[in-house]
Write an enzyme that holds these catalytic residues in place. Sequence first.
Site, PDB file in Angstrom:
ATOM      1  N   GLU A  26       0.758  -1.131   0.117  1.00  0.00           N
ATOM      2  CA  GLU A  26      -0.066   0.046   0.068  1.00  0.00           C
ATOM      3  C   GLU A  26       0.857   1.329  -0.218  1.00  0.00           C
ATOM      4  O   GLU A  26       1.749   1.530   0.957  1.00  0.00           O
ATOM      5  CB  GLU A  26      -0.840   0.076   1.218  1.00  0.00           C
ATOM      6  CG  GLU A  26      -1.958   0.874   1.143  1.00  0.00           C
ATOM      7  CD  GLU A  26      -2.937   0.790   0.217  1.00  0.00           C
ATOM      8  OE1 GLU A  26      -3.241  -0.257  -0.651  1.00  0.00           O
ATOM      9  OE2 GLU A  26      -3.366   1.754  -0.594  1.00  0.00           O
ATOM     10  N   CYS A  79       4.921  -1.764  -8.580  1.00  0.00           N
ATOM     11  CA  CYS A  79       3.295  -1.521  -8.051  1.00  0.00           C
ATOM     12  C   CYS A  79       3.490  -0.384  -6.943  1.00  0.00           C
ATOM     13  O   CYS A  79       3.771   0.733  -7.732  1.00  0.00           O
ATOM     14  CB  CYS A  79       2.803  -2.889  -7.811  1.00  0.00           C
ATOM     15  SG  CYS A  79       1.006  -2.610  -7.587  1.00  0.00           S
ATOM     16  N   ARG A 108      -3.273   5.606  -9.600  1.00  0.00           N
ATOM     17  CA  ARG A 108      -3.368   4.552  -8.630  1.00  0.00           C
ATOM     18  C   ARG A 108      -4.518   3.811  -9.036  1.00  0.00           C
ATOM     19  O   ARG A 108      -5.635   4.411  -9.561  1.00  0.00           O
ATOM     20  CB  ARG A 108      -3.448   4.933  -7.265  1.00  0.00           C
ATOM     21  CG  ARG A 108      -1.997   5.388  -6.668  1.00  0.00           C
ATOM     22  CD  ARG A 108      -2.193   5.965  -5.512  1.00  0.00           C
ATOM     23  NE  ARG A 108      -2.418   4.735  -4.621  1.00  0.00           N
ATOM     24  CZ  ARG A 108      -3.174   4.868  -3.006  1.00  0.00           C
ATOM     25  NH1 ARG A 108      -2.972   6.219  -2.523  1.00  0.00           N
ATOM     26  NH2 ARG A 108      -3.249   4.015  -2.454  1.00  0.00           N
ATOM     27  N   ILE A 147      -1.954  -6.417  -9.225  1.00  0.00           N
ATOM     28  CA  ILE A 147      -3.014  -6.406  -8.074  1.00  0.00           C
ATOM     29  C   ILE A 147      -3.289  -5.088  -7.802  1.00  0.00           C
ATOM     30  O   ILE A 147      -2.567  -4.242  -7.285  1.00  0.00           O
ATOM     31  CB  ILE A 147      -2.276  -7.156  -7.113  1.00  0.00           C
ATOM     32  CG1 ILE A 147      -1.777  -8.579  -7.451  1.00  0.00           C
ATOM     33  CG2 ILE A 147      -3.285  -7.330  -5.840  1.00  0.00           C
ATOM     34  CD1 ILE A 147      -1.136  -9.243  -6.423  1.00  0.00           C
ATOM     35  N   HIS A 175       3.740  -7.361 -10.949  1.00  0.00           N
ATOM     36  CA  HIS A 175       4.574  -8.088  -9.794  1.00  0.00           C
ATOM     37  C   HIS A 175       5.279  -9.521 -10.266  1.00  0.00           C
ATOM     38  O   HIS A 175       4.695 -10.497 -10.330  1.00  0.00           O
ATOM     39  CB  HIS A 175       3.762  -8.722  -8.651  1.00  0.00           C
ATOM     40  CG  HIS A 175       2.852  -7.737  -7.666  1.00  0.00           C
ATOM     41  ND1 HIS A 175       3.451  -7.212  -6.604  1.00  0.00           N
ATOM     42  CD2 HIS A 175       1.816  -7.042  -8.103  1.00  0.00           C
ATOM     43  CE1 HIS A 175       2.595  -6.443  -5.915  1.00  0.00           C
ATOM     44  NE2 HIS A 175       1.789  -6.126  -6.989  1.00  0.00           N
ATOM     45  N   GLU A 212       7.753 -10.728  -8.659  1.00  0.00           N
ATOM     46  CA  GLU A 212       7.804 -11.721  -7.739  1.00  0.00           C
ATOM     47  C   GLU A 212       7.113 -12.668  -7.268  1.00  0.00           C
ATOM     48  O   GLU A 212       7.331 -13.477  -6.465  1.00  0.00           O
ATOM     49  CB  GLU A 212       8.464 -10.871  -6.508  1.00  0.00           C
ATOM     50  CG  GLU A 212       7.337 -10.110  -5.686  1.00  0.00           C
ATOM     51  CD  GLU A 212       6.538  -9.023  -6.261  1.00  0.00           C
ATOM     52  OE1 GLU A 212       6.916  -8.509  -7.464  1.00  0.00           O
ATOM     53  OE2 GLU A 212       5.816  -8.607  -5.696  1.00  0.00           O
TER      54      GLU A 212
HETATM   55  N1  GLN Z   1      -3.152  -0.398  -5.174  1.00  0.00           N
HETATM   56  C1  GLN Z   1      -2.066  -0.025  -4.240  1.00  0.00           C
HETATM   57  C2  GLN Z   1      -1.391   1.415  -4.001  1.00  0.00           C
HETATM   58  O1  GLN Z   1      -2.269   2.244  -4.824  1.00  0.00           O
HETATM   59  C3  GLN Z   1      -0.812  -0.793  -4.965  1.00  0.00           C
HETATM   60  C4  GLN Z   1      -1.258  -2.152  -5.112  1.00  0.00           C
HETATM   61  C5  GLN Z   1      -0.061  -3.324  -5.085  1.00  0.00           C
HETATM   62  O2  GLN Z   1       1.229  -2.876  -4.670  1.00  0.00           O
HETATM   63  N2  GLN Z   1      -0.098  -4.419  -5.396  1.00  0.00           N
HETATM   64  O3  GLN Z   1      -0.719   1.761  -3.246  1.00  0.00           O
END
Ligand code: GLN
Length: 188
Positions: free
Chosen positions: A50, A81, A108, A135, A171, A173
Amino acid sequence: MAGKKIGILALQGAFIEHEDCLRKCGANPQQIRSVQEMDQIEGLIIPGGESTTIGKLMHKYRLEDKIKEKHAEGMPIWGTCAGMILLAKEIADMEQVHLDLMDISVRRNAFGRQVESFVTELEVEGIGRSQGVFIRAPYVDKVWGEARVLAYYRDYIVMVQEGHLLATAFHPELTDDLSIHSYFLEMI
Ligand code: GLN
């Protein structure tokens, strides 16, 4: 690339998975939670998670300035991400702590509710086919300066490199494919 000491910002999010990938590539991963630990590494990964939470913790532990200092010294940094959001100079419609390093504007949670998470094949410049796990992912809606697009998903920019900075909206990973980790290790 054996033994390269790579830090993974371990404040929140998917840092363990990066650690496993780096180990499989023969590198020496280090979890980073303090300014002192930043002096022992040759590259840094900012993981998914996050971005608001990671940003706040980064600020609280004074890692924000230290990461910028290391960037100025030429240390390679890869954001996945949430990590990509933190590297960006611009975050569309949001005010949050970020590193302000990369000439990209990100949006985002940009893929909308129905498709918040999905897996797809990507064609990555200089790497080839790669699996993209998205994700609640951001995409890049603008690049400028020296920033170079390495991959698109449909018309959306999802991977960018700018000198020793690398950013992926997805991702790597979370897959068995180590090609993007290897690519980052070669940047070091
Ligand atoms: N939605 C998250 C954000 O805005 C990022 C999601 C993620 O790292 N998988 O920070």
